[in-house]
Design an enzyme around this catalytic site. Structure first.
Site, mmCIF file in Angstrom:
data_model
loop_
_atom_site.group_PDB
_atom_site.id
_atom_site.type_symbol
_atom_site.label_atom_id
_atom_site.label_comp_id
_atom_site.label_asym_id
_atom_site.label_seq_id
_atom_site.Cartn_x
_atom_site.Cartn_y
_atom_site.Cartn_z
ATOM 1 N N GLU A 172 9.438 -32.570 51.751
ATOM 2 C CA GLU A 172 9.228 -31.270 51.330
ATOM 3 C C GLU A 172 9.084 -31.555 49.722
ATOM 4 O OE1 GLU A 172 11.436 -26.923 51.032
ATOM 5 O OE2 GLU A 172 12.578 -28.536 52.029
ATOM 6 N N GLU A 218 13.204 -18.015 47.180
ATOM 7 C CA GLU A 218 14.395 -18.474 48.007
ATOM 8 C C GLU A 218 15.736 -17.581 47.380
ATOM 9 O OE1 GLU A 218 14.271 -22.824 49.878
ATOM 10 O OE2 GLU A 218 14.796 -22.561 48.024
#
Length: 253
Positions: free
Chosen positions: A142, A235
């Site tokens: 990621e 997020e």
């Protein structure tokens, strides 16, 4: 972003051009479901509220406000109370051009102009990209490129005595900005996070491929890895804010 977030929202979709009538209805709609999605052109808007169960209360709603060609505008309004972890990752994903080896990708030009109603929150605003050793396979890496860090912090293997993450490389010049690089694991795959050395970047324009090239040349990322997911969003952990993206584009060439 944790494993559940990846499993529920990051598998690239084959999306064809959306007829104007369908696109118009999508642009007028606001979505609030835990895992709602809507398509516009080659993009998908994901409401990925994978951590909502850890909150005492809260919600997240989002909508596409316009889309033309490679340009899209969207916004999300969220509020979360309680619990230490990320509650949602509302994001826009580019579906066209994914599932190709990094060595076969020449450039990934992207622009992102955004604003947020509050900085008194715990959240980030970031690109979130995943690679796999196989096309459409499980994620191995990621790669996050943070444009803003609102009282949050990157995944890291190393922390100082004050609990602050320690970068593995400092003052990296890429895409017209200077970054620190952090390395860690989300429990499912390795995570590299680029964070600005100072401030926030509310008007970004640059080649995302440059970040992959840096990792290939300096951190052992293989150019044979496949880019399977290319997303950008926020997020959100706690607080209340509206993130408004007035212009966003990402093209995988």
């Amino acid at each position: 972003m944790k494993l559940l977030a990846f499993l529920t929202s990051t598998l690239p979709l084959a999306v064809s051009a959306v007829p104007a009538s369908i696109e118009s209805r999508a642009n007028d709609a606001t979505f609030c479901g835990l895992f709602d999605t809507t398509n516009a052109g080659t993009y998908t808007l994901f409401l990925n509220q994978w951590g909502a169960g850890g909150a005492t209360s809260g919600s997240d709603c989002a909508s596409i406000t316009s889309q033309s060609g490679n340009n899209i505008a969207w916004k999300t309004t969220w509020t979360w109370t309680g619990g230490p972890g990320v509650k949602s990752f509302t994001n826009v994903q580019q579906n066209s051009g994914a599932n190709r080896q990094l060595s076969a990708i020449s450039t990934i030009p992207s622009t992102w102009v955004w604003s947020q109603s509050s900085s008194s929150v715990v959240a980030d605003v970031a690109y979130d990209l995943f690679t796999s050793p196989t096309s459409g396979g499980s994620a191995a890496f990621e790669i996050m490129i943070w444009l803003a860090n609102f009282n949050a912090g990157p995944i890291s293997f190393h922390f100082d005595a004050n609990g602050q993450a320690i970068p593995v490389a400092r003052s990296i010049s890429l895409a017209g900005h200077t970054w620190n690089l952090y390395s860690g694991s989300n429990g499912a795959n390795a995570v590299f996070s680029f964070l600005p050395t100072s401030g926030t970047i509310t008007n970004f324009s640059g080649d995302i491929k440059a970040f992959f090239t840096y990792l290939i040349n300096n951190q052992g990322l293989s150019s044979s890895q496949f880019l399977i997911t290319a997303q950008a969003g926020t997020e959100a952990t706690s607080g209340s804010a509206t993130l408004t993206t007035s212009s966003y584009s990402l093209v995988i060439n």
